[in-house]
Write an enzyme that holds these catalytic residues in place. Structure first.
Site, PDB file in Angstrom:
ATOM      1  N   SER A 146       0.847  -1.192   0.000  1.00 30.43           N
ATOM      2  CA  SER A 146       0.000   0.000   0.000  1.00 30.43           C
ATOM      3  C   SER A 146       0.882   1.242   0.000  1.00 30.43           C
ATOM      4  O   SER A 146       2.028   1.203   0.488  1.00 30.43           O
ATOM      5  CB  SER A 146      -0.891   0.011   1.241  1.00 30.43           C
ATOM      6  N   TYR A 159      -1.772  -0.546  10.959  1.00 33.20           N
ATOM      7  CA  TYR A 159      -1.888  -0.964   9.562  1.00 33.20           C
ATOM      8  C   TYR A 159      -0.700  -0.461   8.752  1.00 33.20           C
ATOM      9  O   TYR A 159      -0.053  -1.216   8.023  1.00 33.20           O
ATOM     10  CB  TYR A 159      -3.193  -0.433   8.965  1.00 33.20           C
TER      11      TYR A 159
END
Length: 246
Positions: A146, A159
């Site tokens: 990501s 995260y």
């Protein structure tokens, strides 16, 4: 002789984690569309069975299980090899997200996120590398991470930490494995409209999702990377929707 900018991946074999929906399922469709074979893994047996039914038994095999289990990752690779005799690509795609402040989730949620996003990536890669070395002709390792792995935002600290870990893992693996003919690619999408984090910081049908990438966009990037000549490697690819603020 002119140098071809692409190569065919028809007949190659890929194993894909997190393959029951979103980017994983879109990648399975994209690779089969290019003539590849895919072993798809995820916990949801019904979703996997439906995907294999769509793609055809001759092109796909479902391997249900929990990617956090190191032995499961060995079984996923073994299923691909048993059906088609080899493995050419691992797409370590499984991932979960839960947005909120550092104290907003209980320990079990955070542990599952760390184990799914980072440790499971390690188990997937280790299983593939063992097979690539046994074959002796290289292979592709694609890690779906990501943009959060480069610039963590508020309310996503744990995260983002798992994604930073994937970035470090990928860079080190590239330096370790490229002399053996293994290419390591880190695919880093920004927000992608899928089931990811629905109910854990994102709401299904929200207007925000309309500005995001689609799973097919990310799957296309993965296919492009794999279709590059073996003399070329892409180490990092960041993707943003033109509509999403960076």
């Amino acid at each position: 002789m002119p140098h071809s900018p692409t190569r065919s991946i028809a007949g190659t074999v890929a194993a894909i984690t997190g393959g029951s929906a979103g980017i994983g399922a879109a990648t399975a469709r994209a690779l089969v569309g290019a003539g590849a074979k895919v072993a798809v893994g995820a916990r949801r047996k019904d979703r996997l069975a439906s995907l294999v039914g769509e793609l055809g038994d001759e092109h796909a095999v479902a391997v249900p299980g929990d990617v956090r289990d190191a032995e499961y990752n060995e079984a996923l690779v073994a299923a691909a090899v048993e059906k088609w005799g080899r493995l050419d690509t691992i797409v370590a795609n499984a991932g979960i997200g839960a947005y909120g402040g550092i104290l907003d989730h209980d320990d079990a949620v955070l542990r599952e996120m760390v184990e799914t996003n980072y440790l499971a990536t390690v188990w997937s890669v280790r299983s593939a590398v063992r097979q690539f070395r046994a074959q002796g002709d290289g292979g592709d390792i694609v890690i779906v991470s990501s943009v959060a792995g480069f610039r963590g935002g508020a309310d996503e600290a744990v995260y983002a930490g798992t994604k930073f870990a994937q970035v470090g893992l990928s860079g080190s693996l590239d330096r370790e494995l490229r002399t053996e003919g293994m290419r390591v690619t880190l695919i880093c999408p920004a927000g992608t409209a899928s089931e990811f984090a629905i109910g854990a910081g994102r709401e299904e049908g929200s207007a925000e999702l309309e500005s995001y990438l689609r799973p097919d966009d990310v799957a296309h990037a993965i296919r492009v990377v794999l279709e590059q000549p073996r003399s070329v490697r892409t180490t990092v690819w960041q993707l943003w929707s033109s509509q999403q603020q960076s």
